[in-house]
Write an enzyme that holds these catalytic residues in place. Structure first.
Site, short mmCIF file in Angstrom:
data_model
loop_
_atom_site.label_atom_id
_atom_site.label_comp_id
_atom_site.label_asym_id
_atom_site.label_seq_id
_atom_site.Cartn_x
_atom_site.Cartn_y
_atom_site.Cartn_z
N SER A 162 16.92 35.83 62.83
CA SER A 162 15.68 35.73 63.61
C SER A 162 15.84 34.60 64.62
O SER A 162 16.63 33.67 64.42
CB SER A 162 14.51 35.43 62.67
OG SER A 162 13.37 35.00 63.40
N TYR B 101 11.42 30.01 55.81
CA TYR B 101 11.90 31.19 56.54
C TYR B 101 12.95 30.81 57.58
O TYR B 101 14.02 31.43 57.66
CB TYR B 101 10.71 31.87 57.22
CG TYR B 101 11.08 33.11 58.00
CD1 TYR B 101 11.30 34.32 57.36
CD2 TYR B 101 11.20 33.07 59.39
CE1 TYR B 101 11.64 35.46 58.06
CE2 TYR B 101 11.53 34.20 60.11
CZ TYR B 101 11.75 35.39 59.44
OH TYR B 101 12.09 36.52 60.15
#
Length: 249
Positions: free
Chosen positions: A142, A155
């Protein structure tokens, strides 16, 4: 890498980016094993698209945060199709919160799902990949793993580990002609970003993303297929985020 007659395993492949990658792999000639924690109508829809492309599709229920489940889905795939050529770990989920807000359970689950799952899937897949003349592994990171993101320590840390993991595997597996790469999407029009507050979405589009628009799952799938099929790319991370991580202010 010619995908005709090959077998690909895609985790989190029933919707969004994973679904787009799975269906594109099928259109390029691969049979698919698609893994999801919950198999429902969306899984059947992707299966139908794969079969309409003239390829076989196996749906497998599994939780990739559990090491034994990672090994099981690989073995089910190899036993069903008799081979494994491509591994894509896309299963994941959001994990928001600053340090004081992140519980030990959330931290461990995030690392298990995004980092450890890649290790256990690859560990189980290697004997099968090595039986072929070539293989491809793709990790889904990401833009949050490329640049710091406020309020997402678990995350962003997990996603940031994947490019280094891929570089190490690329060196380890080069002699087996197994390539390992990463795609790092930004703000993509999927369920993951669907619940983003309207004001935050507007701020992103106006002030953070130079192209002033969201990406699509299909655009990410295009990059994924490029990394899977180009047999002279390994150990690389390709960011697809409309320029988000290129900004310094």
């Amino acid at each position: 890498m010619d995908l005709t007659g090959k077998t690909a395993l895609v985790t989190g492949g029933t919707m969004g980016i994973g679904g787009a990658i799975a269906t594109e792999l099928a259109r390029r000639g691969a049979d698919l094993a698609i893994v999801a924690r919950n198999l429902g109508a969306e899984a059947n829809e992707v299966k139908q698209v794969v079969e309409q492309a003239g390829r076989k599709c196996l749906l497998i229920q599994g939780d990739m945060a559990i090491a034994t489940e990672c090994a099981r889905v690989v073995e089910e795939t190899a036993n069903h199709f008799g081979r494994l050529d491509v591994l894509v770990h896309n299963a994941g989920g959001p994990a928001f919160g600053k340090t004081e807000d992140v519980t030990p359970e959330l931290w461990e689950h995030t690392m298990a799902l995004h980092v450890s799952a890649n290790f256990y899937l690859i560990k189980a897949a290697l004997p099968h990949l090595r039986k072929q003349s070539e293989g491809a592994i793709l990790m889904i990171s990401s833009s949050a793993g490329v640049r710091g993101v406020p309020g997402a320590i678990a995350y962003a840390t997990a996603k940031g580990a994947l490019p280094q993991m891929a570089r190490c595997y690329a060196r380890d597996l080069a002699d087996d002609n197994i390539r390992v790469n990463v795609v790092a999407p930004g703000v993509i029009r999927t369920r993951f970003h669907k619940d983003m507050p309207a004001e935050r979405k507007e701020h992103n589009l106006k002030h953070r993303i130079p192209l002033h628009r969201e990406g699509t799952a299909e655009q990410v799938a295009d990059v994924a297929l490029f990394l899977i099929t180009n047999d002279y790319i390994t150990g690389e991370t390709v960011v697809i985020d409309g320029g988000l991580t290129s900004r310094i202010a």
